[in-house]
Design an enzyme around this catalytic site. Structure first.
Site, mmCIF file in Angstrom:
data_model
loop_
_atom_site.group_PDB
_atom_site.id
_atom_site.type_symbol
_atom_site.label_atom_id
_atom_site.label_comp_id
_atom_site.label_asym_id
_atom_site.label_seq_id
_atom_site.Cartn_x
_atom_site.Cartn_y
_atom_site.Cartn_z
ATOM 1 N N HIS A 288 50.016 103.927 59.431
ATOM 2 C CA HIS A 288 49.500 102.646 60.453
ATOM 3 C C HIS A 288 49.463 101.157 59.852
ATOM 4 O O HIS A 288 49.743 100.474 60.889
ATOM 5 C CB HIS A 288 47.857 103.057 60.778
ATOM 6 C CG HIS A 288 47.273 102.329 61.602
ATOM 7 N ND1 HIS A 288 47.878 102.000 63.040
ATOM 8 C CD2 HIS A 288 46.000 101.477 61.539
ATOM 9 C CE1 HIS A 288 46.873 101.273 63.379
ATOM 10 N NE2 HIS A 288 45.936 100.995 62.687
ATOM 11 N N ARG B 175 39.093 105.972 56.985
ATOM 12 C CA ARG B 175 40.164 106.325 57.739
ATOM 13 C C ARG B 175 40.944 107.151 56.581
ATOM 14 O O ARG B 175 41.532 108.324 57.143
ATOM 15 C CB ARG B 175 41.254 105.241 58.238
ATOM 16 C CG ARG B 175 40.636 104.694 59.338
ATOM 17 C CD ARG B 175 41.514 103.530 59.998
ATOM 18 N NE ARG B 175 41.216 102.943 60.993
ATOM 19 C CZ ARG B 175 41.672 101.801 61.717
ATOM 20 N NH1 ARG B 175 42.558 101.230 61.083
ATOM 21 N NH2 ARG B 175 41.025 101.108 62.772
#
Length: 358
Positions: free
Chosen positions: A349, A282
């Site tokens: 996140h 990510r």
């Protein structure tokens, strides 16, 4: 009998409570809201374990290597060894307590690709994995709540630790509505209160996780570690209240990232990272999106310049594995992912650092 106070009733808090009760402790589980509203419910994509059911010759050693590589070798190797070795056992335990995993054609827990993983090792429950796991663990906790071994206090927040000399003796709680303060004495306190979403404004996480608890612990002298482990998710979308997650599963089943270059889609991740493409870890995907936007002078904060396309996938895959993506797109973006690309941008996140001393 030990009396343990657990702050937070998401997956971490509830699982800690279950394990403690099984070891003979009495547990008080404290949270501002019921577990059904915990951030854990928002998790979509899945949970990794080297089950090796896809004829890919997967192994725990490869899971370890991929995890270390995905963390740029900043990970604690001992923690990663523990994670990958116990992952298959945890999946089996979750099955046993009733988690409704998606199944393959042989009835086994299905596995799919995920970022930074060479092989299929992500167990999932459609696009609602967190909700399914939370539902099963809530049900198991209720058994012990009924017997009095777990006591829930809902509507209360962590205020501060009770400190006696150099020892933690419990915690002070604050009631959400009345501002009443209550002190609870305990043999130990476990903090499972989630990440400091409030520090960063619009994140993908719950607004209930505002970061106050971590700040108070620091003020009271608790040592932390790995606070730099703040994860960006590369595919989030802007809404007036928060950022919404477009699950990594969308890329795991074949979704493609692109920008428009010279009038045509440019699949930059596939060009820059052959083999992995949009399924790089990510942080790499997020950095790549920033890079391509800077190079092409494209905005990314809620713009429609970076796209995630799943329209080439079969409707069956979208219906079954990406139903939550369809819901988010229709409710918040007015986008039809069966026919249109989804505008995405990186967003804060997940927080993987935490307390060192407990």
């Amino acid at each position: 009998m030990k009396n343990i106070l657990v702050m937070g009733s998401g997956l971490a808090g509830m699982t800690a409570a279950l394990k403690l009760v099984e070891e003979g402790a009495a547990v008080t589980l404290v949270s501002p809201a019921y577990s059904e509203r915990a951030q854990s419910v928002m998790a979509m994509g899945g949970i990794n374990a080297a089950l090796n059911t896809k004829q890919e010759d997967d192994s725990i050693n490869e899971h370890f290597e991929d995890t270390m590589r995905g963390g740029s070798d900043l990970n604690d190797p001992e923690a990663v060894v523990n994670l990958v070795q116990r992952a298959p056992e945890i999946i089996r335990w979750l099955e046993e307590i009733g988690v409704n995993f998606t199944r393959d054609e042989k009835g086994r827990v299905d596995l799919r690709n995920f970022g930074g993983q060479k092989k299929k090792r992500t167990a999932y429950a459609g696009a609602r994995t967190g909700k399914q796991i939370a539902t099963a663990i809530i049900a198991k906790c209720r058994k012990y709540e009924a017997s009095g071994q777990i006591k829930r206090l809902v509507g209360w927040r962590f205020h501060s630790l009770l400190i006696e000399g150099q020892e933690c003796a419990g915690a002070v709680l604050l009631h959400e509505n009345t501002n009443e303060l209550k002190s609870l004495v305990a043999d130990a306190v476990i903090m499972a209160v989630g990440g400091p979403n409030g520090v960063f404004g619009k994140t993908t996480g719950s607004r209930l996780n505002d970061g106050y608890a971590a700040g108070m612990l620091l003020e009271q002298g608790v040592e932390f570690s790995n606070l730099e482990m703040i994860q960006y998710h590369p595919t989030t979308v802007h809404t007036p209240s928060k950022r919404m997650l477009i699950t990594e599963a969308a890329r795991g089943v074949g979704g493609r990232l692109y920008v428009i270059k010279e009038g045509q889609p440019w699949y930059f991740m596939e060009e820059w990272f052959p083999g992995y493409g949009a399924l790089m870890p990510r942080d790499v995907v997020s950095q790549s999106i920033y890079k391509v936007c800077n190079e092409m002078k494209l905005g990314i904060n809620g713009s429609q310049e970076v796209y995630l396309d799943v329209s080439h996938l079969s409707p069956e895959i979208i219906d079954v594995q990406l139903d939550e993506v369809v819901s988010i797109c229709s409710k918040f973006l007015k986008v039809n992912p069966y026919k249109e690309p989804i505008p995405v941008a990186p967003g804060i996140h997940y927080f993987m650092g935490g307390n060192q001393d407990g």
